[in-house]
Design an enzyme around this catalytic site. Structure first.
Site, PDB file in Angstrom:
ATOM      1  N   GLY A 127       6.442   4.471   8.649  1.00 12.66           N
ATOM      2  CA  GLY A 127       5.511   5.941   8.964  1.00 12.66           C
ATOM      3  C   GLY A 127       5.401   6.481  10.283  1.00 12.66           C
ATOM      4  N   SER A 128       4.408   7.296  10.528  1.00 13.70           N
ATOM      5  CA  SER A 128       4.524   7.904  11.883  1.00 13.70           C
ATOM      6  C   SER A 128       4.452   7.023  13.088  1.00 13.70           C
ATOM      7  CB  SER A 128       3.250   8.963  11.787  1.00 13.70           C
ATOM      8  OG  SER A 128       1.977   8.267  11.601  1.00 13.70           O
ATOM      9  N   THR A 129       4.737   7.428  14.282  1.00 14.11           N
ATOM     10  CA  THR A 129       4.779   6.674  15.270  1.00 14.11           C
ATOM     11  C   THR A 129       3.454   6.577  15.868  1.00 14.11           C
ATOM     12  OG1 THR A 129       6.760   7.334  16.105  1.00 14.11           O
ATOM     13  CG2 THR A 129       5.504   6.644  17.807  1.00 14.11           C
ATOM     14  N   GLU A 153       8.635  15.169  16.025  1.00 15.39           N
ATOM     15  CA  GLU A 153       9.459  15.064  14.774  1.00 15.39           C
ATOM     16  C   GLU A 153       8.666  16.060  14.068  1.00 15.39           C
ATOM     17  OE1 GLU A 153       8.162  11.439  12.515  1.00 15.39           O
ATOM     18  OE2 GLU A 153      10.520  11.240  11.880  1.00 15.39           O
ATOM     19  N   LYS A 155       0.993  -1.166  -0.089  1.00 18.46           N
ATOM     20  CA  LYS A 155       0.074  -0.072   0.051  1.00 18.46           C
ATOM     21  C   LYS A 155       0.843   1.319  -0.069  1.00 18.46           C
ATOM     22  CE  LYS A 155      -2.009   2.987   2.124  1.00 18.46           C
ATOM     23  NZ  LYS A 155      -1.975   4.428   1.645  1.00 18.46           N
ATOM     24  N   CYS A 205      12.979  10.195   7.895  1.00 16.84           N
ATOM     25  CA  CYS A 205      12.973   9.581   9.280  1.00 16.84           C
ATOM     26  C   CYS A 205      14.138   9.678  10.173  1.00 16.84           C
ATOM     27  CB  CYS A 205      12.339   8.393   9.423  1.00 16.84           C
ATOM     28  SG  CYS A 205      13.243   7.297   8.390  1.00 16.84           S
ATOM     29  N   GLU A 265       9.044   0.742  11.244  1.00 14.45           N
ATOM     30  CA  GLU A 265      10.133   1.868  11.045  1.00 14.45           C
ATOM     31  C   GLU A 265       9.384   2.951  11.236  1.00 14.45           C
ATOM     32  OE1 GLU A 265      12.012   4.505  10.208  1.00 14.45           O
ATOM     33  OE2 GLU A 265      12.420   3.692   8.167  1.00 14.45           O
TER      34      GLU A 265
HETATM   35  P1  NDP Z   1       1.299   8.114   8.166  1.00 10.45           P
HETATM   36  O1  NDP Z   1       2.108   7.230   9.210  1.00 10.45           O
HETATM   37  O2  NDP Z   1      -0.237   8.331   8.480  1.00 10.45           O
HETATM   38  O3  NDP Z   1       1.472   7.438   6.868  1.00 10.45           O
HETATM   39  C1  NDP Z   1       2.277   6.357   6.454  1.00 10.45           C
HETATM   40  C2  NDP Z   1       1.587   5.301   5.597  1.00 10.45           C
HETATM   41  O4  NDP Z   1       0.468   4.556   6.546  1.00 10.45           O
HETATM   42  C3  NDP Z   1       0.787   6.036   4.248  1.00 10.45           C
HETATM   43  O5  NDP Z   1       0.797   4.904   3.300  1.00 10.45           O
HETATM   44  C4  NDP Z   1      -0.880   6.148   5.159  1.00 10.45           C
HETATM   45  O6  NDP Z   1      -1.526   6.240   4.135  1.00 10.45           O
HETATM   46  C5  NDP Z   1      -0.545   4.769   5.976  1.00 10.45           C
HETATM   47  N1  NDP Z   1      -1.856   4.842   6.998  1.00 10.45           N
HETATM   48  C6  NDP Z   1      -2.266   5.960   7.517  1.00 10.45           C
HETATM   49  N2  NDP Z   1      -3.274   5.653   8.514  1.00 10.45           N
HETATM   50  C7  NDP Z   1      -3.210   4.259   8.587  1.00 10.45           C
HETATM   51  C8  NDP Z   1      -3.853   3.204   9.345  1.00 10.45           C
HETATM   52  N3  NDP Z   1      -4.817   3.779  10.409  1.00 10.45           N
HETATM   53  N4  NDP Z   1      -3.673   1.850   9.199  1.00 10.45           N
HETATM   54  C9  NDP Z   1      -2.797   1.645   8.108  1.00 10.45           C
HETATM   55  N5  NDP Z   1      -1.991   2.506   7.384  1.00 10.45           N
HETATM   56  C10 NDP Z   1      -2.313   3.763   7.539  1.00 10.45           C
HETATM   57  O7  NDP Z   1       2.313   9.574   8.043  1.00 10.45           O
HETATM   58  P2  NDP Z   1       1.628  10.890   7.435  1.00 10.45           P
HETATM   59  O8  NDP Z   1       1.547  10.888   6.238  1.00 10.45           O
HETATM   60  O9  NDP Z   1       0.310  11.257   8.191  1.00 10.45           O
HETATM   61  O10 NDP Z   1       2.664  11.893   8.105  1.00 10.45           O
HETATM   62  C11 NDP Z   1       2.647  12.493   9.484  1.00 10.45           C
HETATM   63  C12 NDP Z   1       3.839  12.289  10.043  1.00 10.45           C
HETATM   64  O11 NDP Z   1       4.416  10.949  10.280  1.00 10.45           O
HETATM   65  C13 NDP Z   1       4.942  13.252   9.654  1.00 10.45           C
HETATM   66  O12 NDP Z   1       5.102  14.633   9.871  1.00 10.45           O
HETATM   67  C14 NDP Z   1       6.272  12.618  10.160  1.00 10.45           C
HETATM   68  O13 NDP Z   1       6.372  13.044  11.296  1.00 10.45           O
HETATM   69  C15 NDP Z   1       5.810  11.151  10.136  1.00 10.45           C
HETATM   70  N6  NDP Z   1       6.237  10.288   9.341  1.00 10.45           N
HETATM   71  C16 NDP Z   1       7.267   9.310   9.534  1.00 10.45           C
HETATM   72  C17 NDP Z   1       7.925   8.796   8.309  1.00 10.45           C
HETATM   73  C18 NDP Z   1       9.051   7.810   8.755  1.00 10.45           C
HETATM   74  O14 NDP Z   1       9.696   7.432   7.619  1.00 10.45           O
HETATM   75  N7  NDP Z   1       9.420   7.628   9.807  1.00 10.45           N
HETATM   76  C19 NDP Z   1       7.111   8.733   7.129  1.00 10.45           C
HETATM   77  C20 NDP Z   1       5.895   9.403   6.939  1.00 10.45           C
HETATM   78  C21 NDP Z   1       5.476  10.355   8.029  1.00 10.45           C
HETATM   79  P3  NDP Z   1      -1.980   7.611   3.560  1.00 10.45           P
HETATM   80  O15 NDP Z   1      -0.683   8.151   2.819  1.00 10.45           O
HETATM   81  O16 NDP Z   1      -2.748   7.499   2.659  1.00 10.45           O
HETATM   82  O17 NDP Z   1      -2.443   8.328   4.823  1.00 10.45           O
END
Ligand code: NDP
Length: 488
Positions: free
Chosen positions: A242-244, A395, A190, A298, A264
């Site tokens: 993705g996000s914590t 972050e 995804k 990240c 991660e």
């Molecule tokens: P998210 O954690 O929401 O997004 C990461 C992925 O998870 C995307 O594919 C997202 O889909 C998907 N996702 C969102 N909600 C769910 C859920 N409930 N269950 C499963 N998958 C889900 O990050 P954001 O894009 O909202 O960014 C927010 C903050 O997160 C940033 O400001 C940053 O601080 C942090 N972040 C950290 C990352 C890292 O590499 N450590 C990477 C990205 C963000 P969709 O994009 O469609 O919402």
């Protein structure tokens, strides 16, 4: 050559725009399920835009729960044959993906920059070559798994659900797919909502590489699509970057299900500059650490910890260096800092910087012009902040550096570790013993010495504490995708 002061501190470059002719962007993109491109069953779509111009690029199918169901079914059906395939044959398939990525590298780089806003020199020189390198590296493991784990036999886990973010869309797909495929798993991937296009172009490469139908399925959509994948009972393992906050929700959703999980997540890395460091080199490292990919990284070095005796010197040189950064059209080969990935992310960055100012931080930005349209944020330094301030704790995921000082190595370590995260860190010093002592004290998955943001597929990457668990890259990255049985 004229010195910088005599040209107003800024060297003008003639624009050098990468052509977009190499990419054909379709009006509509479909899901990739069972080796075929298909519409979402509901017919729903969403628009993906170019964050540098806000212009729509394409309509993309939005997968619902029934599409996720179809994708998991396809992955389940393909699993036994793929797992049983001779490892040397699986290796050939993964090698072919790597080769095809190299063949089409320019196309991928331009599309990544258009959809995500990152400078072309980064997508061209970092994202795409590293993505290919990951497929090459793990292809090499496919027929050597027998020797990878002493006295244990590695078997694939089954069907893996992978949810990836928008900051390195193709590279994160490669980090996730390459080890999963090499170890004989099948996948439902995804991509992030704002950056789905290179994953869908990768689907074409998978077809060209003759990845059997159903071995990789790609479902585009928003968070709800990710949530449907995570909670699907037919998935044996979830890998998430993705996000914590979302990572925590996934861990809660998976508790008690027996599904394997690797996370991660975020970071708030300390970049420690000792007074004996090569200061000019350190300044380059600070700039690379926080402004690479607009700080959407990240492991970004978002907390500068500088020894008090050299603070003024470092900040002075840093400001001068930042005045040279070129911000703007991501397709221009001269551009150093591209567009912020989305309006939402720009909102988050703006809010946190305002909070930093309200808490008493000194906000400094270079005078560079920024385009009128699109999402932009000037590279920013916030000095005079305390460890309790939001800009030091949270972050930001943008081009924003917080500056703290220290007097002794012990104080540097205490401050560096004073965070809920533990993903990465940097140390700048000429003294090897100080470097090793400091590195040993830091609670971070990766510690860079006199450099920053170096990646290699052979090297494990992952965090401690709220930065998640599990490792990607290297032989450690294989473990996340295998069941190990003791050999009799
Ligand atoms: P998210 O954690 O929401 O997004 C990461 C992925 O998870 C995307 O594919 C997202 O889909 C998907 N996702 C969102 N909600 C769910 C859920 N409930 N269950 C499963 N998958 C889900 O990050 P954001 O894009 O909202 O960014 C927010 C903050 O997160 C940033 O400001 C940053 O601080 C942090 N972040 C950290 C990352 C890292 O590499 N450590 C990477 C990205 C963000 P969709 O994009 O469609 O919402």
């Amino acid at each position: 050559m004229a010195d910088l002061e005599s040209v107003g501190g800024f060297i003008e470059y003639a624009p050098s725009r990468e052509s977009t002719d190499i990419v054909t962007i379709k009006d509509r993109y479909q899901l990739f399920i069972g080796g075929k491109f298909v519409d979402a069953k509901s017919g729903a779509t969403f628009t993906t835009i170019n964050p540098a111009t806000e212009a729509p690029l394409a309509q993309v199918a939005e997968a619902g729960a029934d599409d996720v169901e179809a994708a998991v079914k396809a992955a389940r059906k393909a699993a036994p044959k793929w797992a049983k395939l001779a490892p040397s044959e699986r290796a050939k398939v993964v090698y072919r993906i790597a080769r095809q990525l190299q063949e089409r590298a320019r196309e991928f780089a331009v599309l990544e920059t258009l959809d995500g806003g990152k400078p072309i020199k980064e997508s061209r020189d970092v994202d795409v070559p590293l993505a290919a390198a990951h497929f090459f590296y793990y292809a090499g493991w496919a027929d050597k798994l027998e020797w990878a784990f002493a006295n244990r036999t590695a078997r694939p886990i089954g069907v893996v659900g992978q949810v990836i973010p928008w900051n390195f869309p193709l590279l994160m797909a490669a980090w996730k797919l390459a080890p999963a495929l090499a170890t004989g798993n099948t996948v439902v991937l995804k991509p992030a909502e704002t950056t789905p296009l290179t994953a869908l172009l990768l689907a074409e490469v998978l077809q060209e590489a003759e990845v059997p139908p159903g071995v990789v399925n790609i479902v585009t959509g928003a968070g709800a699509t990710g949530a449907a994948l995570v909670s699907h009972p037919g998935v044996d393992k979830i890998a998430f970057t993705g996000s914590t906050g979302v990572g925590r929700a996934i861990q809660e959703a998976l508790a008690g299900t027996g599904k394997r999980l690797t996370l991660e997540l975020g970071g708030k890395a300390a970049n420690i500059v000792y007074e004996d460091a090569a200061i000019d080199q350190a300044v380059e490292g600070i700039v690379n650490g926080i402004f690479f990919n607009q700080g959407h990284v990240c492991c970004a070095g978002s907390r500068l910890l500088v020894q008090e005796s050299v603070q003024e010197l470092v900040l002075d040189k840093l400001h001068r260096r930042m005045e040279q950064l070129r911000i703007g059209d991501p397709l221009d080969k001269n551009t150093d800092v591209g567009a912020i990935n989305s309006a939402e992310q720009l909102g988050r960055i703006t809010e946190l910087v305002e909070a930093g100012e309200a808490e008493g931080g000194d906000v400094w930005q270079p005078s560079c012009p920024i385009p009128d349209k699109g999402f932009w944020f000037r590279p920013t330094v916030i000095a005079n902040v305390a460890q309790s301030h939001r800009v030091v704790r949270e972050e930001i995921f943008g081009p924003v550096l917080s500056v703290l000082t220290f007097r002794t190595p012990e104080e540097a370590v205490a401050k560096a570790n004073n965070t809920a995260y533990g993903l990465s860190a940097g140390i700048w010093t000429e003294k090897g013993s100080k470097m090793l002592w400091t590195a040993n004290q830091l609670k971070a998955g990766v510690v860079w010495s006199n450099t920053f943001n170096q990646f290699d597929p052979t090297s494990p990457f992952g965090g401690f504490k709220e930065s998640g668990f599990g490792r990607e890259g290297g032989i450690h990255g294989l473990e996340a995708y295998v069941e190990l049985e003791a050999r009799s």
